[in-house]
Design an enzyme around this catalytic site. Structure first.
Site, PDB file in Angstrom:
ATOM      1  N   VAL A 107     -11.344   9.585   0.452  1.00 28.63           N
ATOM      2  CA  VAL A 107     -10.306  10.156  -0.430  1.00 28.63           C
ATOM      3  C   VAL A 107     -10.235   9.469  -1.794  1.00 28.63           C
ATOM      4  O   VAL A 107      -9.407   9.833  -2.627  1.00 28.63           O
ATOM      5  CB  VAL A 107      -8.910  10.168   0.247  1.00 28.63           C
ATOM      6  CG1 VAL A 107      -8.903  11.125   1.423  1.00 28.63           C
ATOM      7  CG2 VAL A 107      -8.460   8.779   0.648  1.00 28.63           C
TER       8      VAL A 107
ATOM      9  N   ASN B  86      -1.468   9.551   3.808  1.00 28.75           N
ATOM     10  CA  ASN B  86      -1.302   8.376   4.669  1.00 28.75           C
ATOM     11  C   ASN B  86      -2.432   7.353   4.498  1.00 28.75           C
ATOM     12  O   ASN B  86      -2.237   6.163   4.707  1.00 28.75           O
ATOM     13  CB  ASN B  86      -1.249   8.835   6.133  1.00 28.75           C
ATOM     14  CG  ASN B  86      -1.470   7.688   7.091  1.00 28.75           C
ATOM     15  OD1 ASN B  86      -0.583   6.885   7.367  1.00 28.75           O
ATOM     16  ND2 ASN B  86      -2.692   7.572   7.595  1.00 28.75           N
TER      17      ASN B  86
ATOM     18  N   SER C  75       5.522   1.863   1.519  1.00 34.08           N
ATOM     19  CA  SER C  75       5.658   0.649   2.343  1.00 34.08           C
ATOM     20  C   SER C  75       6.823  -0.196   1.869  1.00 34.08           C
ATOM     21  O   SER C  75       7.199  -0.164   0.685  1.00 34.08           O
ATOM     22  CB  SER C  75       4.377  -0.191   2.262  1.00 34.08           C
ATOM     23  OG  SER C  75       4.559  -1.474   2.850  1.00 34.08           O
TER      24      SER C  75
ATOM     25  N   TYR D  73      -1.555  -4.364  -2.811  1.00 38.83           N
ATOM     26  CA  TYR D  73      -0.900  -3.412  -1.896  1.00 38.83           C
ATOM     27  C   TYR D  73       0.514  -3.113  -2.396  1.00 38.83           C
ATOM     28  O   TYR D  73       0.941  -1.951  -2.427  1.00 38.83           O
ATOM     29  CB  TYR D  73      -0.871  -3.999  -0.478  1.00 38.83           C
ATOM     30  CG  TYR D  73      -0.476  -3.024   0.592  1.00 38.83           C
ATOM     31  CD1 TYR D  73       0.744  -3.154   1.263  1.00 38.83           C
ATOM     32  CD2 TYR D  73      -1.320  -1.981   0.964  1.00 38.83           C
ATOM     33  CE1 TYR D  73       1.106  -2.252   2.253  1.00 38.83           C
ATOM     34  CE2 TYR D  73      -0.962  -1.082   1.961  1.00 38.83           C
ATOM     35  CZ  TYR D  73       0.255  -1.231   2.607  1.00 38.83           C
ATOM     36  OH  TYR D  73       0.607  -0.343   3.595  1.00 38.83           O
ATOM     37  N   ALA D  74       1.248  -4.151  -2.807  1.00 38.91           N
ATOM     38  CA  ALA D  74       2.612  -3.983  -3.322  1.00 38.91           C
ATOM     39  C   ALA D  74       2.596  -3.143  -4.594  1.00 38.91           C
ATOM     40  O   ALA D  74       3.409  -2.226  -4.765  1.00 38.91           O
ATOM     41  CB  ALA D  74       3.247  -5.339  -3.597  1.00 38.91           C
ATOM     42  N   ALA D  75       1.658  -3.448  -5.487  1.00 39.65           N
ATOM     43  CA  ALA D  75       1.582  -2.704  -6.754  1.00 39.65           C
ATOM     44  C   ALA D  75       1.265  -1.240  -6.479  1.00 39.65           C
ATOM     45  O   ALA D  75       1.852  -0.332  -7.079  1.00 39.65           O
ATOM     46  CB  ALA D  75       0.499  -3.310  -7.653  1.00 39.65           C
TER      47      ALA D  75
ATOM     48  N   LYS E 298       1.820   0.519  -3.732  1.00 38.15           N
ATOM     49  CA  LYS E 298       2.930   1.228  -3.065  1.00 38.15           C
ATOM     50  C   LYS E 298       4.109   1.436  -4.009  1.00 38.15           C
ATOM     51  O   LYS E 298       4.816   2.436  -3.924  1.00 38.15           O
ATOM     52  CB  LYS E 298       3.353   0.484  -1.791  1.00 38.15           C
ATOM     53  CG  LYS E 298       2.263   0.496  -0.705  1.00 38.15           C
ATOM     54  CD  LYS E 298       1.810   1.887  -0.311  1.00 38.15           C
ATOM     55  CE  LYS E 298       0.866   1.865   0.890  1.00 38.15           C
ATOM     56  NZ  LYS E 298       0.398   3.216   1.245  1.00 38.15           N
TER      57      LYS E 298
ATOM     58  N   ILE F  70       4.833  -1.985  11.218  1.00 32.82           N
ATOM     59  CA  ILE F  70       4.655  -1.083  12.358  1.00 32.82           C
ATOM     60  C   ILE F  70       3.533  -1.600  13.249  1.00 32.82           C
ATOM     61  O   ILE F  70       2.513  -2.111  12.744  1.00 32.82           O
ATOM     62  CB  ILE F  70       4.313   0.342  11.846  1.00 32.82           C
ATOM     63  CG1 ILE F  70       5.357   0.806  10.824  1.00 32.82           C
ATOM     64  CG2 ILE F  70       4.198   1.331  13.005  1.00 32.82           C
ATOM     65  CD1 ILE F  70       6.781   0.881  11.323  1.00 32.82           C
TER      66      ILE F  70
END
Lengths: 246, 77
Positions: free
Chosen positions: A56, A82, A143, A155-157, A159, A188
């Site tokens: 993707v 997702n 997240s 990952y934080a940036a 999301k 999770i």
């Protein structure tokens, strides 16, 4: 929105959270199209899913896949973005004297996987929705880390970017009958979480969560169903995290 | 001009006077977001669905009238 007989695309639907989401949509009798980069995971899925092996982050590959979906099924009603991957690296790693800085290559790579993929999928699918005047919905899996989480710069940036895209598209596409909602899970219990985090870190997280446990895939999957079915929900970032704040 | 149409044009484009000869180049507020706002307002007021070809064709007050006429809407009062 009625899920029965809708055409729903779930990216990263080959395993974990994506598979959980795809499964509940199938239970609700949607035509579920699963996009995943992993051929082996796709092969293991039920034949009731419509499967495409797609990266993707590859614009042309996504365009080809979505063109094919529309040629076969006419419309797309639901898109669940997702696909993504957690990546853990501090900005400055004081324990690696030889190379303390966060890898820029990894920053670009995981931004591509977690943010650019959402843009690519959504722009291509939203065009199809608009061309057919389909009243659709885009669900972005964000997240808790969008609030900032030590060790998770990219990952934080990404999301946080997903949350901003959600709110922007809700305003732009809402007038055309296309809703955009984000679901922001806490921690999770999935294979990818257990791979990304050590047992000690997971133990620590469980102690911090008011509900004293990791969430289940079903908790998020049912939140996705709610976001799809509630026709007045638009632009929201729904936090599903057991009460954990970071 | 149809009162409902006048109301939509005044609300979407902040127009005081409606001139049938106005095009999107003449109307300051007419951008892509306003175009989408116009589409949903017309659909709501006249209980119609505009196809993508209709939406793309709308670029002036005259073309709006033509699209509505094609949907069976009376433009003159």
């Amino acid at each position: 929105m009625i899920i029965k007989d809708s055409v729903a695309i779930v990216t990263g639907g080959g395993s974990g959270l994506g598979l959980g989401i795809a499964s509940v949509l199938l239970e609700k009798q949607a035509k579920v199209v699963v996009l995943d980069i992993d051929k082996e995971k796709l092969a293991k899925l039920s034949e009731k899913f419509i499967k495409y092996q797609v990266d993707v982050t590859n614009y042309e590959a996504v365009q080809a896949a979505i063109d094919d979906v529309v040629s076969k099924y006419e419309r797309i009603h639901i898109l669940v973005n997702n696909a993504g991957a957690i990546y853990n690296e501090p900005l400055i790693n004081v324990m690696n004297r030889e190379n303390m800085k966060h890898s820029y290559e990894n920053f670009k790579k995981f931004l591509d996987v977690n943010l650019n993929s959402v843009f690519i999928m959504s722009s291509i699918v939203a065009e199809k929705m608009v061309l057919k005047r389909t009243k659709g919905v885009i669900i972005n899996i964000s997240s808790i880390s969008a609030n900032g989480n030590a060790g998770l710069s990219v990952y934080a940036a990404a999301k946080a970017g997903v949350n901003a895209l959600t709110k922007t598209w809700a305003k732009e596409l809402g007038v055309l009958g296309i809703r955009t909602v984000a679901i922001a899970p806490g921690f999770i219990n999935t294979e990818s979480t257990n791979k990304a985090l050590s047992k000690e870190v997971i133990s620590h997280i469980k102690r911090e969560v008011p509900l004293r446990n990791l969430g289940k895939v079903e908790d998020i999957a049912h939140s996705v169903l709610y976001a799809i079915e509630n026709e007045y929900l638009n632009g929201a970032v729904i936090e599903v995290n057991g009460g954990l704040t970071i | 001009m149809n009162d409902k149409l006048k109301k939509v044009l005044q609300e979407v484009f902040d127009l005081k006077e409606i001139d049938i000869h106005l095009t999107k180049e003449d109307i300051t507020k007419w951008d892509s977001l306003a175009q989408m706002d116009l589409v949903t307002s017309l659909e709501r007021e006249f209980d119609i669905i505009l196809e993508i070809e209709d939406i793309v064709a709308i670029s002036s007050i005259k073309s709006i009238c033509e699209v509505l006429k094609s949907k069976g809407i009376k433009i003159d009062n």
